[in-house]
Design a protein around this motif. Structure first.
Motif, PDB file in Angstrom:
ATOM      1  N   UNK A 110      -8.991  12.744  32.437  1.00 26.45           N
ATOM      2  CA  UNK A 110      -9.680  11.733  31.627  1.00 26.45           C
ATOM      3  C   UNK A 110      -9.868  12.208  30.198  1.00 26.45           C
ATOM      4  N   UNK A 111     -10.261  13.472  30.040  1.00 22.35           N
ATOM      5  CA  UNK A 111     -10.448  14.022  28.689  1.00 22.35           C
ATOM      6  C   UNK A 111      -9.137  14.030  27.916  1.00 22.35           C
ATOM      7  N   UNK A 112      -8.062  14.446  28.583  1.00 26.54           N
ATOM      8  CA  UNK A 112      -6.752  14.496  27.925  1.00 26.54           C
ATOM      9  C   UNK A 112      -6.295  13.096  27.518  1.00 26.54           C
ATOM     10  N   UNK A 113      -6.505  12.115  28.385  1.00 26.49           N
ATOM     11  CA  UNK A 113      -6.082  10.744  28.084  1.00 26.49           C
ATOM     12  C   UNK A 113      -6.862  10.173  26.901  1.00 26.49           C
ATOM     13  N   UNK A 114      -8.168  10.475  26.833  1.00 27.31           N
ATOM     14  CA  UNK A 114      -8.975   9.993  25.705  1.00 27.31           C
ATOM     15  C   UNK A 114      -8.502  10.625  24.406  1.00 27.31           C
ATOM     16  N   UNK A 115      -8.253  11.938  24.439  1.00 32.83           N
ATOM     17  CA  UNK A 115      -7.841  12.645  23.218  1.00 32.83           C
ATOM     18  C   UNK A 115      -6.464  12.188  22.753  1.00 32.83           C
TER      19      UNK A 115
ATOM     20  N   UNK B 217      -7.229   5.336  20.258  1.00 31.44           N
ATOM     21  CA  UNK B 217      -7.079   5.208  18.808  1.00 31.44           C
ATOM     22  C   UNK B 217      -8.278   5.833  18.105  1.00 31.44           C
ATOM     23  N   UNK B 218      -8.041   6.584  17.030  1.00 28.11           N
ATOM     24  CA  UNK B 218      -9.165   7.179  16.287  1.00 28.11           C
ATOM     25  C   UNK B 218      -9.983   6.097  15.596  1.00 28.11           C
TER      26      UNK B 218
ATOM     27  N   UNK C 189     -11.251   6.129  12.761  1.00 29.19           N
ATOM     28  CA  UNK C 189     -10.920   5.989  11.336  1.00 29.19           C
ATOM     29  C   UNK C 189      -9.970   4.822  11.101  1.00 29.19           C
ATOM     30  N   UNK C 190      -9.192   4.491  12.125  1.00 30.71           N
ATOM     31  CA  UNK C 190      -8.277   3.362  11.989  1.00 30.71           C
ATOM     32  C   UNK C 190      -9.020   2.051  11.795  1.00 30.71           C
ATOM     33  N   UNK C 191     -10.253   1.977  12.307  1.00 28.50           N
ATOM     34  CA  UNK C 191     -11.062   0.769  12.205  1.00 28.50           C
ATOM     35  C   UNK C 191     -12.168   0.900  11.154  1.00 28.50           C
ATOM     36  N   UNK C 192     -12.027   1.894  10.288  1.00 28.58           N
ATOM     37  CA  UNK C 192     -12.973   2.017   9.190  1.00 28.58           C
ATOM     38  C   UNK C 192     -14.149   2.920   9.463  1.00 28.58           C
ATOM     39  N   UNK C 193     -14.274   3.443  10.693  1.00 30.95           N
ATOM     40  CA  UNK C 193     -15.391   4.323  10.999  1.00 30.95           C
ATOM     41  C   UNK C 193     -15.129   5.714  10.443  1.00 30.95           C
ATOM     42  N   UNK C 194     -16.162   6.304   9.893  1.00 32.98           N
ATOM     43  CA  UNK C 194     -16.064   7.676   9.430  1.00 32.98           C
ATOM     44  C   UNK C 194     -15.475   7.825   8.046  1.00 32.98           C
ATOM     45  N   UNK C 195     -15.026   6.707   7.432  1.00 33.09           N
ATOM     46  CA  UNK C 195     -14.496   6.809   6.085  1.00 33.09           C
ATOM     47  C   UNK C 195     -15.628   6.942   5.070  1.00 33.09           C
ATOM     48  N   UNK C 196     -15.292   7.447   3.944  1.00 32.88           N
ATOM     49  CA  UNK C 196     -16.294   7.641   2.905  1.00 32.88           C
ATOM     50  C   UNK C 196     -16.820   6.287   2.440  1.00 32.88           C
TER      51      UNK C 196
END
Length: 288
Positions: free
Chosen positions: A24-29, A33-34, A36-43
Motif C-alpha cells: 500500500x505504501x509503495x502504491x501511494x508513493x 498524483x502529487x 503540487x499538481x493541483x496547486x497544493x504546496x505551491x508558494x
C-alpha cells in the motif's frame, strides 16, 4: 480463561498484513498524483493556514446545506448495513448454524464480491448512469432484508450463507462507489467538509449498528435498516433531481440540448439495453 493463540498463527497473520502494508505504501508513493499538481504546496497557494478548528467549523457548516441534509439518512444507512454484515449476520446466522470457525470464510465471499463489483460498477456507470446503479443496490438490499426476515438458517445448506454474503457485498459496492462519487460531484468546492460529513455519518451508522446489537432482536434491526433505506432513497432522489435540473439549466444556457433530464430511470435502462446489444454483437462477431 481464553486460550492464547499459537505463535505460529500470530506469525502467519503478521506475514500476511506486513506485505499488504508495504504494498500500500509503495502504491501511494509511486502511483498517487502529487498535490503540487493541483496547486497544493505551491508558494502563495495557502497564504492563510487552516487550523483544525476551521476544518471542524466547516464540517458543521456543511450540515446546513439542504443537499447534505437530504443525503444524511442514506449515509447513515451505509454504515449501518456494513455493521450488519460484520456483526449481526455473522453472529445471528453464520455462527449459530455453521459455527464460529466458518465466519472468516463467509466474510471472504462478501469481500470478494464487494471488491469485484466496485470495479464493475465504476466501469459500467458510463453506460447505465448513477441512478440505475443505485436502483440495483437498493433492490438488492431490499430483497435480502425481506428474505432474511423469513429465512431460517439450515446448516445442511452452507452455500446459501456464502451467496447471501456475496450478494450483500454487491449492494455495498453500489453505495461505496456511487454515493462516494456523488459527494465529490455534488460538493466540488467543499470536498473536505463534504467527505468529513460522509465519514462522520457513515461512522455514526456503524457505531449505532454495533451499539444496539445486544439490545434488540434481529428482526427489529432488519426493519430499522429497511426504514432507513427507504428514507435515504427519498433523500437521494430529491438531491439527484435537483442536481440534474441544475446541470440541465447550465446546458440550456450554453445552447446544448438535454432532453433526457426528466426520466433518469428510463435513460439508465435504455443505456443498459444498448450495452447488452453491443455485448451480443461482439460475441456474434467473435463466433463468426
Amino acid at each position: 480463561m481464553e486460550k492464547k493463540p499459537h505463535d505460529k498463527d500470530v506469525f502467519i497473520l503478521i506475514m500476511i498484513y506486513l506485505p499488504c502494508v508495504l504494498a500500500a505504501i509503495i502504491m501511494v508513493v509511486v502511483f498517487l498524483d502529487p498535490l503540487k499538481r493541483y496547486g497544493e504546496g505551491r508558494k502563495g497557494a495557502n497564504k492563510n493556514e487552516i487550523s483544525i478548528k476551521s476544518y471542524i467549523l466547516a464540517t458543521f457548516h456543511q450540515m446546513r446545506q439542504p443537499n447534505q441534509q437530504f443525503l444524511i439518512p442514506l449515509t447513515v444507512y451505509i454504515g449501518l448495513e456494513q455493521a450488519w454484515i460484520a456483526a449481526e449476520y455473522t453472529q445471528a446466522f453464520v455462527s449459530c448454524a455453521l459455527g464460529v470457525n466458518m465466519i472468516g470464510f463467509v466474510m471472504i465471499s462478501w469481500g470478494v464480491f464487494d471488491s469485484m463489483f466496485c470495479l464493475i460498477f465504476g466501469w459500467i456507470m458510463k453506460y447505465m448512469g448513477r441512478s440505475a446503479i443505485v436502483f440495483i443496490g437498493a433492490s438488492v438490499n431490499t430483497m435480502l432484508i425481506g428474505f432474511k426476515l423469513y429465512w431460517r438458517p439450515i446448516p445442511q445448506h452452507p452455500i446459501v450463507f456464502y451467496a447471501l454474503a456475496g450478494i450483500w457485498g454487491i449492494g455495498d459496492a453500489v453505495w461505496v462507489t456511487q454515493i462516494n462519487g456523488f459527494y465529490g460531484l455534488l460538493f466540488r468546492r467543499h470536498k473536505e467538509a463534504a467527505f468529513s460529513n460522509y465519514r462522520l455519518f457513515e461512522s455514526i451508522g456503524f457505531v449505532v449498528g454495533f451499539t444496539y446489537s445486544s439490545f434488540i432482536c434481529t428482526r427489529a434491526k432488519l426493519y430499522i435498516m429497511l426504514l432507513l433505506l427507504v428514507i435515504g432513497l427519498v433523500g437521494y432522489l430529491t438531491v439527484e433531481v435537483i442536481y440534474q435540473n441544475r446541470v440541465s439549466a447550465l446546458f440550456h444556457s450554453a445552447g446544448v440540448n438535454c432532453d433526457k433530464r426528466w426520466d433518469y430511470w428510463s435513460y439508465g435502462f435504455s443505456e443498459l439495453r444498448k450495452l447488452a446489444v453491443a455485448i451480443v454483437i461482439q460475441l456474434l462477431g467473435l463466433q463468426g
